[in-house]
Design a protein around this motif. Structure first.
Motif, PDB file in Angstrom:
ATOM      1  N   ALA A  71       0.847  -1.075  -0.100  1.00 28.51           N
ATOM      2  CA  ALA A  71       0.138  -0.004   0.015  1.00 28.51           C
ATOM      3  C   ALA A  71       0.993   1.141   0.050  1.00 28.51           C
ATOM      4  O   ALA A  71       0.467   2.339  -0.638  1.00 28.51           O
ATOM      5  CB  ALA A  71      -0.869   0.013   1.277  1.00 28.51           C
ATOM      6  N   ALA A  72       1.953   1.369   0.790  1.00 29.58           N
ATOM      7  CA  ALA A  72       2.905   2.511   0.719  1.00 29.58           C
ATOM      8  C   ALA A  72       3.522   2.800  -0.594  1.00 29.58           C
ATOM      9  O   ALA A  72       3.418   3.823  -1.026  1.00 29.58           O
ATOM     10  CB  ALA A  72       3.990   2.192   1.816  1.00 29.58           C
ATOM     11  N   ILE A  73       3.975   1.663  -1.172  1.00 28.17           N
ATOM     12  CA  ILE A  73       4.582   1.701  -2.560  1.00 28.17           C
ATOM     13  C   ILE A  73       3.508   2.289  -3.458  1.00 28.17           C
ATOM     14  O   ILE A  73       3.893   3.138  -4.444  1.00 28.17           O
ATOM     15  CB  ILE A  73       5.195   0.462  -3.094  1.00 28.17           C
ATOM     16  N   ALA A  74       2.160   1.754  -3.345  1.00 29.61           N
ATOM     17  CA  ALA A  74       1.136   2.181  -4.462  1.00 29.61           C
ATOM     18  C   ALA A  74       0.696   3.821  -4.252  1.00 29.61           C
ATOM     19  O   ALA A  74       0.688   4.432  -5.103  1.00 29.61           O
ATOM     20  CB  ALA A  74       0.018   1.069  -4.207  1.00 29.61           C
ATOM     21  N   ASP A  75       0.877   3.946  -2.908  1.00 24.61           N
ATOM     22  CA  ASP A  75       0.491   5.324  -2.498  1.00 24.61           C
ATOM     23  C   ASP A  75       1.698   6.420  -2.953  1.00 24.61           C
ATOM     24  O   ASP A  75       1.166   7.368  -3.488  1.00 24.61           O
ATOM     25  CB  ASP A  75       0.371   5.499  -1.049  1.00 24.61           C
ATOM     26  N   LEU A  76       2.907   6.179  -2.996  1.00 22.41           N
ATOM     27  CA  LEU A  76       3.867   6.776  -3.275  1.00 22.41           C
ATOM     28  C   LEU A  76       3.639   6.998  -4.943  1.00 22.41           C
ATOM     29  O   LEU A  76       3.944   8.133  -5.567  1.00 22.41           O
ATOM     30  CB  LEU A  76       4.963   6.437  -2.988  1.00 22.41           C
ATOM     31  N   ILE A  77       3.398   5.751  -5.609  1.00 20.80           N
ATOM     32  CA  ILE A  77       3.493   6.019  -7.137  1.00 20.80           C
ATOM     33  C   ILE A  77       2.203   6.812  -7.445  1.00 20.80           C
ATOM     34  O   ILE A  77       2.240   7.564  -8.601  1.00 20.80           O
ATOM     35  CB  ILE A  77       3.326   4.551  -7.490  1.00 20.80           C
ATOM     36  N   ALA A  78       0.798   6.544  -6.877  1.00 13.76           N
ATOM     37  CA  ALA A  78      -0.253   7.381  -7.020  1.00 13.76           C
ATOM     38  C   ALA A  78       0.027   8.850  -6.875  1.00 13.76           C
ATOM     39  O   ALA A  78      -0.547   9.609  -7.785  1.00 13.76           O
ATOM     40  CB  ALA A  78      -1.471   6.698  -6.287  1.00 13.76           C
ATOM     41  N   ILE A  79       0.283   9.129  -5.542  1.00 13.64           N
ATOM     42  CA  ILE A  79       0.436  10.675  -5.468  1.00 13.64           C
ATOM     43  C   ILE A  79       1.432  11.301  -6.380  1.00 13.64           C
ATOM     44  O   ILE A  79       1.307  12.340  -6.831  1.00 13.64           O
ATOM     45  CB  ILE A  79       0.992  10.814  -4.030  1.00 13.64           C
ATOM     46  N   SER A  80       2.494  10.627  -6.796  1.00 12.33           N
ATOM     47  CA  SER A  80       3.407  11.214  -7.853  1.00 12.33           C
ATOM     48  C   SER A  80       2.833  11.344  -9.176  1.00 12.33           C
ATOM     49  O   SER A  80       3.205  12.499  -9.782  1.00 12.33           O
ATOM     50  CB  SER A  80       4.745  10.150  -8.015  1.00 12.33           C
ATOM     51  N   VAL A  81       2.299  10.330  -9.644  1.00 10.81           N
ATOM     52  CA  VAL A  81       1.444  10.403 -10.859  1.00 10.81           C
ATOM     53  C   VAL A  81       0.503  11.640 -10.604  1.00 10.81           C
ATOM     54  O   VAL A  81       0.300  12.418 -11.544  1.00 10.81           O
ATOM     55  CB  VAL A  81       0.883   9.063 -11.340  1.00 10.81           C
ATOM     56  N   LEU A  82      -0.407  11.730  -9.703  1.00 11.08           N
ATOM     57  CA  LEU A  82      -1.301  12.708  -9.578  1.00 11.08           C
ATOM     58  C   LEU A  82      -0.763  14.326  -9.451  1.00 11.08           C
ATOM     59  O   LEU A  82      -1.364  15.216  -9.944  1.00 11.08           O
ATOM     60  CB  LEU A  82      -2.217  12.455  -8.248  1.00 11.08           C
ATOM     61  N   THR A  83       0.241  14.301  -8.788  1.00  8.28           N
ATOM     62  CA  THR A  83       0.688  15.748  -8.437  1.00  8.28           C
ATOM     63  C   THR A  83       1.695  16.293  -9.680  1.00  8.28           C
ATOM     64  O   THR A  83       1.508  17.108 -10.231  1.00  8.28           O
ATOM     65  CB  THR A  83       1.534  15.806  -7.047  1.00  8.28           C
ATOM     66  N   PHE A  84       2.645  15.404 -10.102  1.00  9.70           N
ATOM     67  CA  PHE A  84       3.502  15.517 -11.065  1.00  9.70           C
ATOM     68  C   PHE A  84       3.001  15.644 -12.373  1.00  9.70           C
ATOM     69  O   PHE A  84       3.288  16.164 -13.368  1.00  9.70           O
ATOM     70  CB  PHE A  84       4.791  14.863 -10.878  1.00  9.70           C
ATOM     71  N   GLY A  85       2.361  14.203 -12.466  1.00 11.93           N
ATOM     72  CA  GLY A  85       1.917  14.157 -13.945  1.00 11.93           C
ATOM     73  C   GLY A  85       0.674  14.634 -14.549  1.00 11.93           C
ATOM     74  O   GLY A  85       0.247  14.745 -15.909  1.00 11.93           O
ATOM     75  N   VAL A  86      -0.164  14.821 -13.413  1.00 10.05           N
ATOM     76  CA  VAL A  86      -1.472  15.387 -13.832  1.00 10.05           C
ATOM     77  C   VAL A  86      -1.702  16.725 -13.310  1.00 10.05           C
ATOM     78  O   VAL A  86      -1.896  17.687 -13.996  1.00 10.05           O
ATOM     79  CB  VAL A  86      -2.784  14.801 -13.213  1.00 10.05           C
ATOM     80  N   TYR A  87      -1.677  16.921 -12.053  1.00  4.99           N
ATOM     81  CA  TYR A  87      -1.844  18.479 -11.425  1.00  4.99           C
ATOM     82  C   TYR A  87      -0.814  19.562 -12.071  1.00  4.99           C
ATOM     83  O   TYR A  87      -1.382  20.673 -12.549  1.00  4.99           O
ATOM     84  CB  TYR A  87      -1.935  18.276 -10.092  1.00  4.99           C
ATOM     85  N   TYR A  88       0.501  19.255 -11.709  1.00  8.64           N
ATOM     86  CA  TYR A  88       1.399  20.274 -12.136  1.00  8.64           C
ATOM     87  C   TYR A  88       1.352  20.638 -13.448  1.00  8.64           C
ATOM     88  O   TYR A  88       1.525  21.700 -14.086  1.00  8.64           O
ATOM     89  CB  TYR A  88       2.718  19.976 -11.705  1.00  8.64           C
ATOM     90  N   ARG A  89       1.209  19.777 -14.473  1.00  6.28           N
ATOM     91  CA  ARG A  89       1.274  19.614 -15.949  1.00  6.28           C
ATOM     92  C   ARG A  89       0.036  20.687 -16.354  1.00  6.28           C
ATOM     93  O   ARG A  89       0.012  21.104 -17.323  1.00  6.28           O
ATOM     94  CB  ARG A  89       1.199  18.301 -16.544  1.00  6.28           C
TER      95      ARG A  89
END
Length: 202
Positions: free
Chosen positions: A6-24
């Motif tokens: 769950a911790a690994i999945a969370d780090l991947i998910a929040i990275s995609v959400l913030t850097f890949g979706v939100y910031y772009r």
């Protein structure tokens, strides 16, 4: 093992959400840090509570308390509030790491996918919302709508009058409107440009 996955999945998910979706799409570096810190902090606290046998009830209570916190340091848009709640929810879900092992990663992936689609630039890309102040009082809605469409050069979809001042001759209105489709370059301002000039402008 559930907590590690769950911790690994969370780090991947929040990275995609913030850097890949939100910031772009929104380009606010300060909120990227806020979302990541909120998510990781909630996951750590929820993981500790789950490990101590606190249960889902206390986790949901934590979600309720944090969901009413207002971010007073700076104004944020409704889109940014949506990212705030999803970051919080992902941290809570992965911190509680329910059985079976795939549930938390699946929920995280689903939340990221939902925001990716709901906040896509192609969704209602011609629709706008704006607070407009007119230097004339418009007590009748048809006149107000016509004045807004002339001023904005757009189709008014919905309007809500915030203030109508007959003494100062003033109208403040919250308006939702749809902008016109982009005109061809050769037709701007009614000009008929040569083909070579059109190609240079493009």
């Amino acid at each position: 093992m559930n907590l590690l996955v769950a911790a690994i999945a969370d780090l991947i998910a929040i990275s995609v959400l913030t850097f890949g979706v939100y910031y772009r799409r929104h380009f606010r570096r300060d909120l990227v840090l806020s979302y990541v810190a909120l998510n990781v902090g909630i996951m750590a606290v929820a993981g500790m509570l789950a490990g101590g046998g606190a249960g889902i009830g206390l986790g949901m209570g934590l979600f309720g308390i944090l969901s009413i916190i207002r971010l007073r340091s700076d104004a944020i848009t409704q889109e940014e509030v949506a990212y705030y709640f999803v970051s919080l929810a992902m941290g809570l879900v992965n911190g509680l790491h329910p059985d079976p092992i795939w549930v938390a990663p699946a929920i995280s992936a689903g939340l990221v996918a939902v925001l990716f689609v709901a906040d896509h630039p192609r969704f209602a890309h011609r629709t706008r919302r704006q607070l407009v102040t007119l230097d004339r009082a418009y007590p009748q809605e048809p006149e107000l709508r016509a004045a807004l469409e002339r001023t904005l050069g757009a189709e008014v979809l919905h309007l809500s009058v915030n203030e109508l001042d007959l003494v100062r001759d003033l109208t403040i209105v919250d308006v939702r409107f749809r902008v016109a489709a982009r005109q061809p370059v050769a037709d701007l301002a009614g000009l008929r440009l040569p083909q070579r000039a059109v190609e240079q402008v493009r």
